[in-house]
Design an enzyme around this catalytic site. Structure first.
Site, PDB file in Angstrom:
ATOM      1  N   CYS A  34       0.818  -1.218   0.000  1.00 27.00           N
ATOM      2  CA  CYS A  34       0.000   0.000   0.000  1.00 27.00           C
ATOM      3  C   CYS A  34       0.849   1.263   0.000  1.00 27.00           C
ATOM      4  O   CYS A  34       0.328   2.360  -0.164  1.00 27.00           O
ATOM      5  CB  CYS A  34      -0.956   0.011   1.198  1.00 27.00           C
ATOM      6  SG  CYS A  34      -0.131   0.118   2.783  1.00 27.00           S
ATOM      7  N   ASP A  36       2.511   2.623   2.508  1.00 23.43           N
ATOM      8  CA  ASP A  36       2.590   3.342   3.783  1.00 23.43           C
ATOM      9  C   ASP A  36       3.951   3.123   4.439  1.00 23.43           C
ATOM     10  O   ASP A  36       4.500   2.022   4.398  1.00 23.43           O
ATOM     11  CB  ASP A  36       1.510   2.860   4.768  1.00 23.43           C
ATOM     12  CG  ASP A  36       0.099   3.201   4.315  1.00 23.43           C
ATOM     13  OD1 ASP A  36      -0.043   4.007   3.374  1.00 23.43           O
ATOM     14  OD2 ASP A  36      -0.849   2.674   4.904  1.00 23.43           O
ATOM     15  N   CYS A  59      -2.005   6.730   4.180  1.00 24.51           N
ATOM     16  CA  CYS A  59      -3.409   7.117   4.152  1.00 24.51           C
ATOM     17  C   CYS A  59      -3.860   7.628   5.525  1.00 24.51           C
ATOM     18  O   CYS A  59      -3.123   7.562   6.512  1.00 24.51           O
ATOM     19  CB  CYS A  59      -4.259   5.913   3.750  1.00 24.51           C
ATOM     20  SG  CYS A  59      -4.204   4.574   4.953  1.00 24.51           S
ATOM     21  N   CYS A 103      -3.114  -1.150   8.559  1.00 26.26           N
ATOM     22  CA  CYS A 103      -2.528   0.076   9.110  1.00 26.26           C
ATOM     23  C   CYS A 103      -2.244  -0.081  10.602  1.00 26.26           C
ATOM     24  O   CYS A 103      -1.233   0.412  11.098  1.00 26.26           O
ATOM     25  CB  CYS A 103      -3.461   1.266   8.899  1.00 26.26           C
ATOM     26  SG  CYS A 103      -3.687   1.698   7.157  1.00 26.26           S
TER      27      CYS A 103
END
Length: 147
Positions: A34, A36, A59, A103
């Site tokens: 992703c 991150d 995000c 996350c």
């Protein structure tokens, strides 16, 4: 995708953003899938986490989980800090959408990476702490098609 009020609050008003100049431990973890990246700084004195800061590129959920994780770890002993899991972070945020659960895993791994760095610098062993990975997507058991 619905975010809780707490997630929105920590995204819009993140706590503990920044870095600690003379940090006791620094951990950087990313998720290649992703994109991150989370960097956590810990100030540990007498076995207590006195301060925690973070820098996150990612995000809104990544920012919110970083913010909450640093809030949760402050004031904790190293043993208590080890008990801060991705589930604890998610619960403190009143949940995350399934596609954003990774996350919270990133936040847990970043905390552990900073604790590992602290342990290495001080020549100590923290019970239950495993060597951190740079990319948590290597550990994920999420089917590819969910992305």
């Amino acid at each position: 995708m619905q975010y809780s009020e707490k997630v929105m609050d920590h995204f819009m008003n993140p706590r503990n953003v920044g870095e600690i100049e003379d940090a006791s431990g620094v951990g950087t973890v990313g998720n290649a899938k992703c994109g991150d990246i989370m960097k956590v700084y810990l100030k540990i004195e007498d076995g207590i986490v006195k301060d925690a800061k973070f820098k996150t590129f990612g995000c809104g959920a990544a920012v919110a989980t970083s913010s909450m994780a640093t809030e949760l770890i402050k004031g904790k002993t190293i043993k208590e800090a080890m008990e801060i899991t991705n589930k604890a972070v998610m619960e403190a945020l009143d949940g995350l959408p399934p596609i954003k659960v990774h996350c919270s895993c990133l936040a847990e791994e970043a905390l552990h990476a900073a604790l590992w760095d602290y342990a290495e610098k001080n020549g100590i062993v923290i019970e239950g702490l495993e060597k951190p990975v740079n990319d948590i997507s290597e550990h994920e058991e999420v089917p590819e098609e969910e992305y």
